[in-house]
Write an enzyme that holds these catalytic residues in place. Structure first.
Site, PDB file in Angstrom:
ATOM      1  N   ASP A 174      72.098  57.381  30.407  1.00  0.00           N
ATOM      2  CA  ASP A 174      72.506  55.972  30.441  1.00  0.00           C
ATOM      3  C   ASP A 174      73.764  55.843  31.297  1.00  0.00           C
ATOM      4  O   ASP A 174      73.882  54.945  32.137  1.00  0.00           O
ATOM      5  CB  ASP A 174      72.783  55.486  29.010  1.00  0.00           C
ATOM      6  CG  ASP A 174      72.865  53.969  28.911  1.00  0.00           C
ATOM      7  OD1 ASP A 174      72.333  53.282  29.807  1.00  0.00           O
ATOM      8  OD2 ASP A 174      73.444  53.487  27.928  1.00  0.00           O
ATOM      9  N   HIS A 257      69.009  49.445  35.383  1.00  0.00           N
ATOM     10  CA  HIS A 257      68.710  48.897  34.056  1.00  0.00           C
ATOM     11  C   HIS A 257      67.522  47.937  34.086  1.00  0.00           C
ATOM     12  O   HIS A 257      66.795  47.819  33.106  1.00  0.00           O
ATOM     13  CB  HIS A 257      69.947  48.238  33.422  1.00  0.00           C
ATOM     14  CG  HIS A 257      70.739  49.216  32.592  1.00  0.00           C
ATOM     15  ND1 HIS A 257      71.590  50.132  33.160  1.00  0.00           N
ATOM     16  CD2 HIS A 257      70.736  49.477  31.250  1.00  0.00           C
ATOM     17  CE1 HIS A 257      72.106  50.889  32.203  1.00  0.00           C
ATOM     18  NE2 HIS A 257      71.609  50.515  31.034  1.00  0.00           N
ATOM     19  N   HIS A 260      64.590  50.159  33.933  1.00  0.00           N
ATOM     20  CA  HIS A 260      64.436  50.545  32.520  1.00  0.00           C
ATOM     21  C   HIS A 260      63.730  49.444  31.731  1.00  0.00           C
ATOM     22  O   HIS A 260      62.782  49.691  31.002  1.00  0.00           O
ATOM     23  CB  HIS A 260      65.793  50.840  31.866  1.00  0.00           C
ATOM     24  CG  HIS A 260      65.737  50.754  30.365  1.00  0.00           C
ATOM     25  ND1 HIS A 260      65.913  49.559  29.680  1.00  0.00           N
ATOM     26  CD2 HIS A 260      65.455  51.690  29.442  1.00  0.00           C
ATOM     27  CE1 HIS A 260      65.737  49.771  28.387  1.00  0.00           C
ATOM     28  NE2 HIS A 260      65.469  51.059  28.213  1.00  0.00           N
ATOM     29  N   HIS A 274      66.322  54.972  25.662  1.00  0.00           N
ATOM     30  CA  HIS A 274      66.977  54.140  26.671  1.00  0.00           C
ATOM     31  C   HIS A 274      67.523  54.984  27.833  1.00  0.00           C
ATOM     32  O   HIS A 274      67.128  54.788  28.981  1.00  0.00           O
ATOM     33  CB  HIS A 274      68.097  53.360  25.978  1.00  0.00           C
ATOM     34  CG  HIS A 274      68.897  52.496  26.889  1.00  0.00           C
ATOM     35  ND1 HIS A 274      68.469  51.245  27.272  1.00  0.00           N
ATOM     36  CD2 HIS A 274      70.080  52.707  27.521  1.00  0.00           C
ATOM     37  CE1 HIS A 274      69.369  50.714  28.091  1.00  0.00           C
ATOM     38  NE2 HIS A 274      70.351  51.584  28.257  1.00  0.00           N
TER      39      HIS A 274
HETATM   40 ZN   LIG Z   1      72.235  51.272  29.189  1.00  0.00          ZN
END
Ligand SMILES: [Zn+2]
Length: 380
Positions: A174, A257, A260, A274
């Site tokens: 992340d 992101h 993602h 995540h």
């Molecule tokens: Zn994140």
């Protein structure tokens, strides 16, 4: 993404206090006292209670609520009702990203002080002022912005080191995005999650984070596999939690992101966390942006060394065809997604190609370093 301070103002958002160290959780009662809490609602799950220890959560006047596992609109409403019904005057969220995000979504609309106690270092959720809300089936639904950050964040590194190492590695994934997304956002100056233009303090923190990971990431992973707390672990936990949190919120997000978020549209990815999906999103973002080849190699080789995904098959998409990737790309490019913070117009077909190229490069790099790769992708 409302720009509270207007698009030209710069905003730096941070928690009121950040406390980190071995055994830091014993300070929870004192922090609550400082906040004047008489009836804190403590939201946690069964695994967490075991990791943290019952007496640490047994603070005076506590209303204890078990978390149901998903930060969904229904769960937020359930906990909010328990808080209102019990007369809670403070919310304490103890657990992983979804528990923390639920605690935020309960505390802020009710204007209650909030204490966050992350038990894993897998996301940059603890310090931020927003929640990521999912459907009951785990697909990304929306960001909720609250315009305020937790009053206190308490990170007990002994607790973090007792959690499975996959969490720490996920947090590194992340965090890997934080520098690249802040760097891109600093050039386009679009509003950040904090609601203003990105500022250089956030970019500097994000850059410090990136080099902290490259330097200490592997040592921290190896230590946590032995449940050991070392200076490298402290540095990486601080990076995953504080530097990444401040960096992403005030520095800006971009393509990684959004990719993602798009990936969560495919059920095959739901068993992956995540940070694992974000790591692949970073590689795809670098492909999309055409950064220098040595940066691409540095990132992919680091992922291989520390045990992060570098290919679609590493995130449950071994059988994904072009049409699946088109679904991901369409979701990644919807209006309001941070992919539109990139300094050029992004269309879904560009995202499909970037993911295919990232996958091919990741697999190729893995084949090259296979003989010398020290660590496999973390088992799940
Ligand atoms: Zn994140």
């Amino acid at each position: 993404m409302e720009a509270n301070g207007g698009p030209r103002a710069m905003v730096f958002a941070a928690p009121g206090r950040y406390v980190q160290g071995r055994g830091a959780i014993v300070g929870l009662g004192g922090e609550l006292e400082n906040l004047g809490a008489k009836k804190p609602l403590v939201l946690s799950d069964a695994v967490v209670k075991e990791a943290v220890g019952e007496e640490a959560l047994d603070v005076s006047g506590a209303i204890r609520v078990d978390f149901n596992g998903e930060c969904s609109p229904g769960e937020i409403e359930r906990v909010a009702k328990a808080a209102a019904g019990g007369g809670a005057d403070t919310i304490v969220g103890v657990g992983g990203g979804k528990t923390m995000d639920t605690a935020k979504a309960v505390a802020h609309p009710a204007e209650l002080p909030l204490v966050i106690v992350p038990t894993i270092a897998s996301t940059d959720a603890p310090t931020s002022s927003l929640s990521v809300v999912y459907d009951d089936d785990g697909a990304f639904k929306e960001y909720r912005f609250f315009g305020k950050n937790p009053n206190v964040v308490i990170v007990d590194t002994a607790v973090i080191a007792r959690a499975p190492v996959r969490f720490l590695v996920g947090g590194i994934g992340d965090g890997l995005s934080t520098y690249f997304e802040a760097d891109t956002s600093s050039t386009t100056r679009k509003p950040t999650m904090a609601g203003g233009a990105p500022l250089s303090a956030a970019l500097t923190l994000a850059r410090l984070f990136y080099y902290t990971l490259l330097e200490h990431g592997v040592a921290a992973r190896l230590a946590v596999e032995k449940q050991a707390v070392t200076p490298a672990v402290e540095k990486v936990v601080e990076a995953n939690t504080l530097l990444s949190g401040l960096g992403f919120e005030s520095g800006g997000l971009a393509a990684a992101h959004s990719i993602h978020n798009g990936l969560t549209a495919l059920p095959g990815t739901h068993h992956f966390w995540h940070g694992e999906k974000v790591a692949f999103g970073v590689i795809a973002m670098i492909m999309l942006e055409e950064r220098p080849a040595e940066v691409l190699e540095e990132v992919v080789d680091f992922c291989l060394t520390v045990g992060l995904p570098v290919a679609l098959s590493d995130i449950g998409l071994e059988d994904a065809g072009r049409s699946d990737l088109e679904t991901v790309a369409a979701a990644a490019c919807v209006e309001g997604e941070t992919i539109h913070n990139e300094p050029f117009d992004v269309h879904p077909e560009m995202v499909v190609d970037a993911m295919l190229a990232a996958d091919a490069f990741g697999r190729d790099r893995r084949a090259i370093v296979e003989g010398s790769a020290r660590l496999p992708v973390v088992a799940h």
